[in-house]
Design a protein around this motif. Structure first.
Motif, PDB file in Angstrom:
ATOM      1  N   SER A   1     -14.145  47.990   7.893  1.00 41.97           N
ATOM      2  CA  SER A   1     -14.582  49.331   8.456  1.00 41.97           C
ATOM      3  C   SER A   1     -13.444  50.484   8.087  1.00 41.97           C
ATOM      4  CB  SER A   1     -14.848  49.255   9.950  1.00 41.97           C
ATOM      5  OG  SER A   1     -13.323  48.617  10.492  1.00 41.97           O
ATOM      6  N   GLU A   2     -13.986  51.567   8.161  1.00 42.42           N
ATOM      7  CA  GLU A   2     -12.995  52.749   7.935  1.00 42.42           C
ATOM      8  C   GLU A   2     -11.866  52.954   8.837  1.00 42.42           C
ATOM      9  OE1 GLU A   2     -11.031  55.718   7.032  1.00 42.42           O
ATOM     10  OE2 GLU A   2     -12.835  55.331   5.684  1.00 42.42           O
ATOM     11  N   PRO A   3     -10.708  52.880   8.742  1.00 42.47           N
ATOM     12  CA  PRO A   3      -9.739  52.954   9.497  1.00 42.47           C
ATOM     13  C   PRO A   3      -8.975  54.298  10.139  1.00 42.47           C
ATOM     14  CG  PRO A   3      -8.639  52.547   7.337  1.00 42.47           C
ATOM     15  CD  PRO A   3     -10.091  52.751   7.167  1.00 42.47           C
ATOM     16  N   GLY A   4      -9.734  55.485   9.703  1.00 40.35           N
ATOM     17  CA  GLY A   4      -9.304  56.597   9.926  1.00 40.35           C
ATOM     18  C   GLY A   4      -7.960  56.850   8.969  1.00 40.35           C
ATOM     19  N   SER A   5      -7.805  56.322   7.980  1.00 36.06           N
ATOM     20  CA  SER A   5      -6.483  56.660   7.417  1.00 36.06           C
ATOM     21  C   SER A   5      -6.340  57.806   6.744  1.00 36.06           C
ATOM     22  CB  SER A   5      -6.598  55.310   6.318  1.00 36.06           C
ATOM     23  OG  SER A   5      -5.184  55.454   5.290  1.00 36.06           O
ATOM     24  N   PRO A   6      -5.139  58.348   6.888  1.00 39.46           N
ATOM     25  CA  PRO A   6      -4.587  59.411   6.141  1.00 39.46           C
ATOM     26  C   PRO A   6      -4.182  59.298   4.841  1.00 39.46           C
ATOM     27  CG  PRO A   6      -3.139  58.935   7.620  1.00 39.46           C
ATOM     28  CD  PRO A   6      -4.157  58.071   7.786  1.00 39.46           C
ATOM     29  N   TRP A   7      -4.271  58.201   4.350  1.00 41.74           N
ATOM     30  CA  TRP A   7      -3.755  57.966   2.817  1.00 41.74           C
ATOM     31  C   TRP A   7      -5.058  57.840   2.080  1.00 41.74           C
ATOM     32  CZ3 TRP A   7      -1.028  56.254   6.969  1.00 41.74           C
ATOM     33  CH2 TRP A   7       0.436  56.654   6.978  1.00 41.74           C
ATOM     34  N   GLY A   8      -6.336  57.768   2.610  1.00 45.01           N
ATOM     35  CA  GLY A   8      -7.606  57.384   1.844  1.00 45.01           C
ATOM     36  C   GLY A   8      -8.031  56.297   1.726  1.00 45.01           C
ATOM     37  N   TYR A   9      -7.414  55.326   2.678  1.00 44.71           N
ATOM     38  CA  TYR A   9      -7.834  54.127   2.394  1.00 44.71           C
ATOM     39  C   TYR A   9      -9.363  53.783   3.086  1.00 44.71           C
ATOM     40  CZ  TYR A   9      -3.031  52.889   1.720  1.00 44.71           C
ATOM     41  OH  TYR A   9      -1.769  52.755   1.080  1.00 44.71           O
ATOM     42  N   THR A  10     -10.100  53.074   2.605  1.00 42.88           N
ATOM     43  CA  THR A  10     -11.570  53.194   3.029  1.00 42.88           C
ATOM     44  C   THR A  10     -11.922  52.020   3.963  1.00 42.88           C
ATOM     45  OG1 THR A  10     -12.260  52.381   1.105  1.00 42.88           O
ATOM     46  CG2 THR A  10     -12.554  54.568   1.414  1.00 42.88           C
ATOM     47  N   SER A  11     -10.958  51.030   4.241  1.00 43.08           N
ATOM     48  CA  SER A  11     -11.159  50.159   5.021  1.00 43.08           C
ATOM     49  C   SER A  11      -9.845  49.450   5.612  1.00 43.08           C
ATOM     50  CB  SER A  11     -11.794  48.580   4.266  1.00 43.08           C
ATOM     51  OG  SER A  11     -10.605  48.103   3.710  1.00 43.08           O
ATOM     52  N   GLY A  12      -9.912  49.099   6.779  1.00 48.56           N
ATOM     53  CA  GLY A  12      -8.565  48.426   7.480  1.00 48.56           C
ATOM     54  C   GLY A  12      -7.797  47.260   6.655  1.00 48.56           C
ATOM     55  N   THR A  13      -8.750  46.644   5.971  1.00 53.14           N
ATOM     56  CA  THR A  13      -8.148  45.458   5.079  1.00 53.14           C
ATOM     57  C   THR A  13      -7.446  46.136   3.899  1.00 53.14           C
ATOM     58  OG1 THR A  13     -10.006  44.041   5.897  1.00 53.14           O
ATOM     59  CG2 THR A  13      -8.620  43.403   4.300  1.00 53.14           C
ATOM     60  N   GLU A  14      -7.882  47.024   3.352  1.00 50.62           N
ATOM     61  CA  GLU A  14      -7.398  47.727   2.299  1.00 50.62           C
ATOM     62  C   GLU A  14      -6.288  48.050   2.625  1.00 50.62           C
ATOM     63  OE1 GLU A  14      -8.272  51.133  -1.407  1.00 50.62           O
ATOM     64  OE2 GLU A  14      -9.213  51.252   0.790  1.00 50.62           O
ATOM     65  N   GLU A  15      -5.889  49.040   3.709  1.00 57.39           N
ATOM     66  CA  GLU A  15      -4.873  49.568   4.211  1.00 57.39           C
ATOM     67  C   GLU A  15      -3.717  48.307   4.287  1.00 57.39           C
ATOM     68  OE1 GLU A  15      -3.077  52.558   7.601  1.00 57.39           O
ATOM     69  OE2 GLU A  15      -5.085  52.634   7.252  1.00 57.39           O
ATOM     70  N   GLU A  16      -4.250  47.385   4.985  1.00 49.68           N
ATOM     71  CA  GLU A  16      -3.336  46.320   5.069  1.00 49.68           C
ATOM     72  C   GLU A  16      -2.569  45.717   3.854  1.00 49.68           C
ATOM     73  OE1 GLU A  16      -5.819  43.851   7.540  1.00 49.68           O
ATOM     74  OE2 GLU A  16      -5.844  45.317   9.377  1.00 49.68           O
ATOM     75  N   LEU A  17      -3.462  45.480   3.064  1.00 47.61           N
ATOM     76  CA  LEU A  17      -3.121  45.034   1.507  1.00 47.61           C
ATOM     77  C   LEU A  17      -2.012  45.997   1.044  1.00 47.61           C
ATOM     78  CD1 LEU A  17      -3.112  43.385  -1.108  1.00 47.61           C
ATOM     79  CD2 LEU A  17      -5.446  44.823  -1.570  1.00 47.61           C
ATOM     80  N   PHE A  18      -2.393  47.217   1.081  1.00 44.98           N
ATOM     81  CA  PHE A  18      -1.396  48.342   0.315  1.00 44.98           C
ATOM     82  C   PHE A  18      -0.102  48.364   1.191  1.00 44.98           C
ATOM     83  CE2 PHE A  18      -4.858  49.115  -2.493  1.00 44.98           C
ATOM     84  CZ  PHE A  18      -4.222  49.766  -3.447  1.00 44.98           C
ATOM     85  N   THR A  19      -0.117  48.205   2.603  1.00 48.65           N
ATOM     86  CA  THR A  19       1.053  48.279   3.415  1.00 48.65           C
ATOM     87  C   THR A  19       1.966  46.888   3.074  1.00 48.65           C
ATOM     88  OG1 THR A  19      -0.231  49.169   5.212  1.00 48.65           O
ATOM     89  CG2 THR A  19       1.852  48.041   5.742  1.00 48.65           C
ATOM     90  N   GLY A  20       1.069  45.977   2.878  1.00 46.41           N
ATOM     91  CA  GLY A  20       2.108  44.674   2.422  1.00 46.41           C
ATOM     92  C   GLY A  20       2.583  44.846   0.965  1.00 46.41           C
ATOM     93  N   LEU A  21       1.939  45.557   0.098  1.00 45.72           N
ATOM     94  CA  LEU A  21       2.486  45.638  -1.114  1.00 45.72           C
ATOM     95  C   LEU A  21       3.602  46.693  -1.208  1.00 45.72           C
ATOM     96  CD1 LEU A  21      -0.829  45.608  -3.343  1.00 45.72           C
ATOM     97  CD2 LEU A  21       0.683  44.002  -3.432  1.00 45.72           C
TER      98      LEU A  21
END
Length: 478
Positions: free
Chosen positions: A82-102
């Motif tokens: 689902s869309e996390p409301g990310s200001p960085w343009g991530y389109t899913s919460g899992t994607e944001e978690e992946l990039f945060t870890g990287l």
């Protein structure tokens, strides 16, 4: 099993992997149990379930768990998330978690040691899942596993745990090239920012500036504020102010959340520029309002709050309101001492020492500085070290021990030049000129006073120019 605290594994996945999440948790528990009594590491799994209620964007609280984790497991199957409301343009919460870890993986001072991505077999995965796996396969940027069934997941994860256990003691930072689904190169922007800051610490100012500038072009407010802070230290207040306003624009337009530590720091940085321009009263109002943007009490928020409290203390000190200045400095110190943040605690001690010095409590200021100088000896040199040595020189000057103050001021000058901090350099030159003047060495005092005057004139710092001219006038020289 070692007696240390278990290594934390953050488990990220969209909502369609409930069965796989249970397998991961069971596998990790089983592995840790089998390792009991052996020379092996213990692991624990954490996820979004551990996040408490928050007034912030929920994903930010989840990301803080990742900041504290040693490993990251990311699972995809059918859904993207689902869309996390990310200001960085991530389109899913899992994607944001992946990039945060990287991002964490590329930072030497963060605990993240490895990121494991697995794609569970499914007849019709979401297009974004296919695109991510394809990008990883084509660029070879991230190693991933293809999982065919539950047994395969358990076997491959067990092997991964064995590898992590063997190498868990060491952190080898790794930088990954991977584009987010929005096309934003957030990893490159963050990498350039960190590289620029490190190069400046190493004295490579030109290369560091170039990296910070490119990061600001590619990235968002974090990178823009980092470059603006560098420009502020350089005395380029016009460009720093414009770039800070650009960062603030993200919060005004609702691209980023307004009630957040990052927004508060952006407005505080703008106030810091006003202070450099001699507008301390204007800065105080901005800073007081910046504090109202901080509603949480997590470490990240408290760090931002302490920084703003420091700014307020300095602004009130400049306006002669020492009681209020001491109050704000003390608040920041109390929190830092409670959380055992040593470097930040030393910053508070320096601030409190300045108040005591201005209040003619020279011996109390000296006691604070003894703690600072002793405590900083075992840490790599930073702007904090430069500030500490400059203040130690001032204290020696007030004690009538100007000759002893010279070595402290010289150290402060050297560090500020290495870190390309023009404001710090000008202050060090002024203190050095005063120390030499009081020590009766007029030729050296003249040299440093004129250098101080020229640098302040270059930065259009009227107050600093007046201070330098005052030394020259007292020496009776041209």
């Amino acid at each position: 099993m070692t007696d240390s605290v278990p290594l934390r594994i953050f488990l990220a996945s969209p909502g369609d992997l409930g069965e796989e999440r249970a397998i991961v948790e069971s596998c990790v528990k089983e592995y840790s149990a089998r390792s009991n009594g052996e020379n092996s590491e213990n692991f624990e799994v954490v996820g979004w379930e551990q996040v408490r209620g928050t007034a912030r964007r929920p994903q930010e609280a989840i990301n803080e768990l990742i900041h504290e984790s040693h490993f990251l497991i990311v699972l995809f199957k059918e859904l993207w998330g689902s869309e996390p409301g990310s200001p960085w343009g991530y389109t899913s919460g899992t994607e944001e978690e992946l990039f945060t870890g990287l991002l964490e993986l590329g930072q030497a001072d963060q605990p993240m040691r490895d990121v494991w991505v697995a794609f569970v077999k499914h007849p019709s995965p979401a297009p974004q899942v296919v695109a991510l796996q394809s990008q990883m396969a084509q660029s070879h940027s991230v190693m991933y596993e293809s999982i065919v069934n539950s047994r395969d997941l358990k076997d491959k994860l067990t092997k991964r745990l064995e590898g992590w256990s063997e190498s868990a003691e060491f952190k080898a930072p790794r930088n990954i090239d991977l584009l987010s689904s929005s096309g934003k190169d957030v990893l490159k922007a963050a990498r350039l920012r960190l590289k620029g800051e490190k190069l400046i610490e190493l004295g490579q100012t030109s290369a560091g500036r170039d990296a910070l500038k490119e990061a600001a072009i590619l990235g968002g407010p974090v990178e823009q504020l980092a470059y603006a802070k560098f420009l502020t230290r350089q005395g380029d207040l016009e460009e720093a102010s414009a770039l800070t306003e650009t960062a603030i624009g993200h919060f005004i337009s609702d691209t980023f959340p307004l009630y957040s530590p990052l927004a508060a720091e952006a407005f505080a940085d703008k106030a810091g520029i006003l202070r450099r321009q001699g507008r301390d009263v204007d800065a105080i109002g901005r800073l007081e309002h910046a504090l109202t943007l901080l509603h949480e009490h997590d470490p990240y928020t408290e760090n931002a709050r302490c920084r703003i409290l420091d700014f307020l203390g300095h602004a009130y000190r400049k306006t002669g309101k020492l009681i209020l200045a001491r109050e704000y400095f003390q608040k920041a110190f109390d929190y830092r001492q409670k959380t055992e943040k040593d470097l930040e605690k030393f910053q508070s001690l320096i601030n409190l020492a300045r108040i005591e010095l201005e209040d003619d409590n020279v011996e109390v200021a000296d006691e604070y500085m003894d703690q600072v100088i002793e405590g900083l000896q075992q840490t790599p040199p930073t702007a904090l070290h430069a500030n500490g040595h400059a203040l130690a020189a001032e204290i020696r000057l007030r004690q009538g021990r100007a000759s002893e103050g010279i070595s402290y001021a010289q150290r402060a000058l050297s560090l500020n030049r290495q870190l390309s901090n023009k404001y710090g350099e000008a202050i060090s030159l002024y203190i050095l000129a005063e120390c030499y003047r009081e020590a009766g060495k007029e030729s050296e005092a003249k040299k440093y006073a004129h250098e101080c005057l020229e640098l302040n004139q270059l930065m259009e710092n009227e107050f600093g120019s007046q201070q330098a001219q005052g030394v020259i006038d007292r020496l009776g020289i041209q």
